[in-house]
Write an enzyme that holds these catalytic residues in place. Structure first.
Site, PDB file in Angstrom:
ATOM      1  CG  ASP A 273     -26.739 -38.378 -79.491  1.00 14.95           C
ATOM      2  OD1 ASP A 273     -27.609 -38.663 -78.754  1.00 14.95           O
ATOM      3  OD2 ASP A 273     -26.846 -38.473 -80.923  1.00 14.95           O
ATOM      4  CE  LYS A 280     -26.036 -41.587 -80.870  1.00 15.38           C
ATOM      5  NZ  LYS A 280     -26.323 -42.119 -82.158  1.00 15.38           N
ATOM      6  CG  ASP A 291     -24.343 -35.528 -82.014  1.00 14.29           C
ATOM      7  OD1 ASP A 291     -24.238 -35.392 -83.257  1.00 14.29           O
ATOM      8  OD2 ASP A 291     -25.458 -35.722 -81.337  1.00 14.29           O
ATOM      9  CG  ASP A 350     -29.741 -41.598 -81.193  1.00 12.15           C
ATOM     10  OD1 ASP A 350     -29.228 -40.894 -80.708  1.00 12.15           O
ATOM     11  OD2 ASP A 350     -29.038 -42.980 -81.518  1.00 12.15           O
ATOM     12  CD  GLU A 352     -29.492 -36.248 -80.981  1.00  8.03           C
ATOM     13  OE1 GLU A 352     -29.868 -37.444 -80.982  1.00  8.03           O
ATOM     14  OE2 GLU A 352     -28.211 -35.999 -81.305  1.00  8.03           O
ATOM     15  NE  ARG A 354     -33.987 -36.355 -87.217  1.00  8.07           N
ATOM     16  CZ  ARG A 354     -34.175 -37.523 -87.914  1.00  8.07           C
ATOM     17  NH1 ARG A 354     -35.359 -37.761 -88.669  1.00  8.07           N
ATOM     18  NH2 ARG A 354     -33.226 -38.115 -88.308  1.00  8.07           N
TER      19      ARG A 354
HETATM   20  N1  BES Z   1     -25.745 -37.879 -83.680  1.00 11.81           N
HETATM   21  C1  BES Z   1     -26.150 -38.892 -84.369  1.00 11.81           C
HETATM   22  C2  BES Z   1     -25.775 -39.167 -85.580  1.00 11.81           C
HETATM   23  C3  BES Z   1     -24.413 -39.564 -85.834  1.00 11.81           C
HETATM   24  C4  BES Z   1     -24.307 -41.126 -85.506  1.00 11.81           C
HETATM   25  C5  BES Z   1     -23.455 -38.954 -86.471  1.00 11.81           C
HETATM   26  C6  BES Z   1     -22.980 -41.566 -85.482  1.00 11.81           C
HETATM   27  C7  BES Z   1     -22.177 -39.556 -86.820  1.00 11.81           C
HETATM   28  C8  BES Z   1     -21.860 -40.862 -86.091  1.00 11.81           C
HETATM   29  C9  BES Z   1     -27.676 -38.648 -84.514  1.00 11.81           C
HETATM   30  O1  BES Z   1     -28.221 -37.495 -83.295  1.00 11.81           O
HETATM   31  C10 BES Z   1     -28.431 -39.913 -84.399  1.00 11.81           C
HETATM   32  O2  BES Z   1     -28.185 -40.345 -83.378  1.00 11.81           O
HETATM   33  N2  BES Z   1     -29.117 -39.986 -85.401  1.00 11.81           N
HETATM   34  C11 BES Z   1     -29.677 -41.241 -85.500  1.00 11.81           C
HETATM   35  C12 BES Z   1     -30.957 -41.232 -86.281  1.00 11.81           C
HETATM   36  C13 BES Z   1     -31.928 -42.189 -86.319  1.00 11.81           C
HETATM   37  C14 BES Z   1     -32.466 -42.551 -84.852  1.00 11.81           C
HETATM   38  C15 BES Z   1     -33.221 -42.027 -87.020  1.00 11.81           C
HETATM   39  C16 BES Z   1     -28.869 -42.265 -86.643  1.00 11.81           C
HETATM   40  O3  BES Z   1     -28.483 -41.780 -87.427  1.00 11.81           O
HETATM   41  O4  BES Z   1     -28.834 -43.398 -86.322  1.00 11.81           O
HETATM   42 ZN    ZN Z   2     -27.024 -36.728 -82.240  1.00 12.77          ZN
HETATM   43 MN    MN Z   3     -28.615 -38.928 -81.563  1.00 16.29          MN
END
Ligand code: BES
Ligand code: ZN
Ligand code: MN
Length: 496
Positions: A273, A280, A291, A350, A352, A354
């Protein structure tokens, strides 16, 4: 590692090693007392010299203890007797595994399973001892050119049970826990593999590999063209920016009654991811190879269930894709149509997880599920809310939520429930589509679950956000295998 159970006195064990506990302030456990007596007080004499006072985690090797048949005795500090609870038990078991493994003894008879732990029976201790030992001896060496192998590793552990009548149930507990460990190891191995090896195609191959080993498993892999036909516009929007094609992998295990509705597990399988166009930041981005831990836990559970031949019907679905930025990648603001027909404005590429899950969750309606549980490293917000101890749990059916919370407590792989109230849904409003894929900063874990809840109205559903528990960062960086123990306990309870 081989495990077995045995009842009998410690001084009579003709073994490379006997392990007994000592509580804080030099209080001998009952097995230690028996050894002490048999050896004419040798144990208490040594302790009185001050080499060990029983603090938790201390260890002391004794050789040639008089009137015993074993080569060596390992004394293990267990802390204050009245504080000897689940985490204390778990930590001394891990200490024993590490210490004996390094000692050169290939076998050990472990009496720590005799120690009373409040509210837990012998079978719990046996099964925890098996899984914790396997977990703490795990190391990921596949990609090192020189393997760091232990010289004479521990091969056999014999766990003490209080009486003969505990032998049969004890052996069954070993069998079940061994299968759980085998599944957990698969989960950890897959999760630890980097994104350049473990991509969606690799996950599909692993599923097919499982089918080869376990004849009872059926596996089907959908390609992007199949998903196109099903209208999975949300899932496909994620893999669009990647050279790696997405895969939707289904594993079916039918060990239960023919007409029993299956439990369905759905795993987030983002093999890397980057965030996509909503890229990111660079720091620790390597950890986004984890991920796909939800997917890995689904494969681990399928393997454990097939291995132990659990009488239950189970379907595992893995939504595998890679989230990359390139010329074809989805842009922030793009609107896509999900398999359910609902449209989604992708405000942040990001978010993604969901997007792949929502289409997988629509897809599983076809299995007429008893319940659906999705497992996902879904939100960084979950780490802010619960840290690295608890899995976040959200559900549209409170009996299911309670079953999962209970299974978490039983297995000590715990979850904590967050509310899925309607009021939070407002945060997903979009001016351009049926919903947005993000809900702003507040309650990020809840709004992510709210998003999923719009695709799970037709069945009982729970969502496990494992962002905080699926792997460790820092010096011990690596996958934990959670929540395989929780899920296995849930299924064991269900099958019983
Ligand atoms: N895979 C990430 C969530 C994540 C981040 C898990 C860091 C463990 C450590 C997910 O896909 C993501 O990027 N989520 C975003 C959502 C936001 C853009 C609403 C997040 O958590 O920042
Ligand atoms: Zn993710
Ligand atoms: Mn993500």
């Amino acid at each position: 590692m081989e495990f077995s159970v045995k009842s009998g006195n410690p001084e009579k064990q003709r073994s490379a090693c006997v392990v007994v506990g000592v509580f804080d302030r030099r209080k001998l456990s009952s097995a230690a007392r028996v050894l002490d007596k048999a050896s004419g007080g040798a144990l208490s004499t040594i302790l009185r010299r001050g080499d060990m006072d029983g603090e938790k985690g201390q260890t002391l090797w004794l050789y040639n203890l008089p009137n015993t048949l074993c080569e060596r005795v390992l004394l293990v500090g267990c802390g204050k007797e009245r504080d000897f609870d689940e985490p204390a038990f778990r930590s001394v078991i891990a200490t024993v595994a590490q210490t004996v493994n390094k000692s050169g003894a290939v076998e050990a008879v472990n009496y720590l399973t005799d120690l009373p732990v409040k509210g837990r029976d012998t079978l719990w201790k046996i099964s925890q001892a098996v899984t914790i030992t396997q977990d703490s001896l795990y190391s990921f060496q596949q990609l090192k050119s020189k393997k760091e192998d232990t010289q004479r590793p521990l091969k056999r552990i014999i766990l003490s049970v209080p009486s003969r009548s505990d032998l049969l149930p004890g052996e069954e507990a070993v069998r079940v826990a061994t299968a759980i460990s085998v599944g957990t190891k698969l989960t950890r191995d897959l999760a630890n593999l980097p994104g350049n090896i473990c991509n969606p195609t690799y996950l599909a191959e692993q599923a097919l590999q499982l089918k080869k080993t376990y004849k009872g498993l059926k596996v089907e892999v959908l390609e992007e063209a199949d998903m196109e036909k099903l209208g999975m516009g949300a899932l496909l929007s994620v893999s669009r920016g990647s050279e790696q094609p997405a895969k939707l992998i289904t594993l079916e295990y039918r060990g239960g009654k023919k007409d029993a509705k299956p439990v369905v597990l759905v795993g987030k399988g983002i093999t890397f991811d980057t965030g996509g166009i909503s890229l990111k930041p660079g720091a620790e981005m390597d950890e986004m190879k984890f991920d796909m831990c939800g997917a890995a836990s689904v494969l681990g559970v399928m393997k454990a269930v097939a291995e132990m031949m659990l009488p239950i019907n189970l379907v595992g679905v893995v939504a595998a894709a890679e989230n990359m930025p390139d010329g074809k990648a989805t842009r922030p603001g793009d609107v896509v149509t999900s398999m359910s027909g609902q449209t989604i404005e992708i405000l942040n590429t990001d978010a993604e997880g969901r997007l792949v899950l929502c289409d997988a969750l629509s897809y599983v309606e076809r299995f007429d599920p008893d319940v659906v549980i999705d497992i996902a490293t879904l939100t960084g917000a979950c780490i802010i809310a619960l840290g690295h101890q608890a899995t976040g749990l959200l559900s549209n059916h409170s009996p299911l939520a309670n079953d999962l919370l209970g299974a978490g407590k039983q297995s000590y792989d715990r979850a904590w429930e967050l509310p899925l109230w309607d009021e939070y849904q407002e945060q997903l409003k979009s001016n351009f589509a049926d919903m947005a894929n993000i809900g702003g900063r507040p309650a990020g874990t809840i709004t992510a679950a709210c998003f999923l809840s719009r695709f799970t109205k037709k069945y009982k559903w729970a969502h496990l956000d494992i962002a905080g528990v699926a792997w460790k960062s820092g010096k011990e960086k690596g996958a934990t295998g959670r929540p395989v123990p929780l899920l296995m306990q849930y299924l064991l309870n269900k099958a019983a």
